[in-house]
Design a protein around this motif. Structure first.
Motif, PDB file in Angstrom:
ATOM      1  N   GLU A  38       0.840  -1.197   0.000  1.00  0.00           N
ATOM      2  CA  GLU A  38       0.000   0.000   0.000  1.00  0.00           C
ATOM      3  C   GLU A  38       0.881   1.256   0.000  1.00  0.00           C
ATOM      4  N   ASP A  39       0.555   2.206  -0.865  1.00  0.00           N
ATOM      5  CA  ASP A  39       1.163   3.539  -0.823  1.00  0.00           C
ATOM      6  C   ASP A  39       0.386   4.315   0.238  1.00  0.00           C
ATOM      7  N   THR A  40       0.804   4.142   1.472  1.00  0.00           N
ATOM      8  CA  THR A  40       0.007   4.581   2.614  1.00  0.00           C
ATOM      9  C   THR A  40      -0.192   6.093   2.674  1.00  0.00           C
ATOM     10  N   LYS A  41       0.797   6.856   2.217  1.00  0.00           N
ATOM     11  CA  LYS A  41       0.661   8.314   2.283  1.00  0.00           C
ATOM     12  C   LYS A  41      -0.152   8.869   1.117  1.00  0.00           C
ATOM     13  N   THR A  83       6.078   3.480  12.558  1.00  0.00           N
ATOM     14  CA  THR A  83       4.675   3.064  12.597  1.00  0.00           C
ATOM     15  C   THR A  83       3.827   4.002  11.729  1.00  0.00           C
ATOM     16  N   ALA A  84       2.907   3.409  10.986  1.00  0.00           N
ATOM     17  CA  ALA A  84       1.985   4.190  10.159  1.00  0.00           C
ATOM     18  C   ALA A  84       0.581   3.628  10.314  1.00  0.00           C
ATOM     19  N   GLN A  91      -2.753   0.026  12.446  1.00  0.00           N
ATOM     20  CA  GLN A  91      -1.462   0.524  12.939  1.00  0.00           C
ATOM     21  C   GLN A  91      -0.398  -0.545  12.714  1.00  0.00           C
ATOM     22  N   THR A  92       0.620  -0.221  11.909  1.00  0.00           N
ATOM     23  CA  THR A  92       1.625  -1.230  11.589  1.00  0.00           C
ATOM     24  C   THR A  92       2.945  -0.589  11.195  1.00  0.00           C
ATOM     25  N   PHE A 110       5.302   3.215   2.533  1.00  0.00           N
ATOM     26  CA  PHE A 110       4.812   1.965   1.966  1.00  0.00           C
ATOM     27  C   PHE A 110       4.575   0.948   3.084  1.00  0.00           C
ATOM     28  N   THR A 111       3.428   0.280   3.021  1.00  0.00           N
ATOM     29  CA  THR A 111       3.063  -0.731   4.011  1.00  0.00           C
ATOM     30  C   THR A 111       2.884  -2.076   3.334  1.00  0.00           C
TER      31      THR A 111
END
Length: 311
Positions: A38-41, A83-84, A91-92, A110-111
């Protein structure tokens, strides 16, 4: 035109690139492929694919492939894990990448959506480290630790094709007598009296190789790329037949290198990923390109060459 003039993959951060720009260029190799990233941002909640090559990181959305990123390793300032908050995993631990391109900073998060897998961290960090420690393949270098016991210190994928003695560097009024090493990735010259007075010129950074007239007579003139400083280096090789043979050999090796560049980033996964062509997806449009403004800092040869340019 040097190979570098066409090379942007490791020197740019680009958004929503075309399918053609997502494909590997000559010399670019796919090292790892992760399918649940995942492109978390930028695209939180959107499952995507992350491709790790020897020049860059590519991420694209699986649902909408035209939404993508291309992050060149040369733009990366730092890589950390923190953590993001992911919409898909909560939360990971995530991978934070801070970059700078064309005076603009970008942060990417990135997650890995696969629980318990450290592969995202290990692949990206290890390949970026391999890129950082192999700059001699790609960067113009002056006064480096190139010579040991009168011999060139070879890079891991480097082979010497010729050693030319009696080569004068035309960097001063009297010149400096030295030795040429011609390899499959670069040209190296060093002064015989002072081995630390040297220059390493990768084929990647060479714009032109010609014989021109100078105040010392016919000389081998090598012009480096603008990105490396746009140096003009002159070398005197006698007799003229030997000069012509050397220029012919260097041009031939430069042509071979240009067709299949060696970037020096040596890292292999235990499990080989699929070829990148099989992973890229068509239907991508609306390119957004950011021109690179990188500059290689180096010590400068004084009065490099006084050349009489002949038409």
């Amino acid at each position: 035109m040097s190979v570098l003039d066409a090379l942007w993959e490791d020197r740019d951060v680009r958004f929503d690139v075309s399918s053609q720009q997502m494909k590997t260029r000559p010399g670019e190799v796919l090292i790892d492929c992760l399918d649940s990233i995942e492109d978390t941002k930028g695209n939180n909640g959107d499952r995507g694919r992350l491709l790790v090559t020897n020049l860059r990181i590519i991420w694209h959305s699986l649902a909408l492939p035209r939404v993508n990123l291309s992050i060149g390793y040369n733009c990366i300032l730092s890589i950390t894990t923190r953590t993001a908050n992911s919409k898909l995993r909560g939360q990971t631990e995530a991978l934070y990448i801070l970059t700078k391109c064309n005076s603009t900073r970008f942060e990417f998060i990135f997650t890995n959506l696969v629980p318990g897998s450290p592969r995202l961290f290990t692949s990206v960090i290890a390949v970026h480290r391999a890129y950082e420690t192999s700059k001699m393949y790609r960067d113009f270098k002056l006064r480096s630790a190139l010579i040991q016991n009168k011999q060139l210190r070879l890079l891991p994928q480097e082979h010497v094709y010729d050693k030319v003695n009696g080569v004068w560097n035309l960097s001063s009024d009297q010149g400096n007598l030295g030795t040429f090493f011609i390899t499959n990735v670069r040209i190296v010259w060093h002064a015989n009296m002072n081995e630390s007075f040297n220059v390493s010129i990768p084929y990647l950074q060479i714009r032109s190789i010609k014989i021109r007239d100078s105040k010392f007579g016919l000389a081998l003139v090598i012009e480096s790329s603008q990105q490396s400083g746009g140096y003009v280096l002159g070398f005197k090789i006698d007799p003229v037949e030997k000069l012509q043979e050397s220029v012919k050999e260097i041009n031939s090796l430069h042509k071979v290198y240009s067709a299949s560049p060696i970037f020096g980033v040596d890292y292999e996964m235990e499990e080989k990923p699929q070829p990148l062509e099989a992973l890229t997806v068509e239907q991508i449009q609306d390119d957004v390109e950011i021109d690179s403004d990188d500059h290689t800092d180096a010590f400068v040869f004084t009065d490099l060459l006084h050349v009489k340019y002949v038409k």
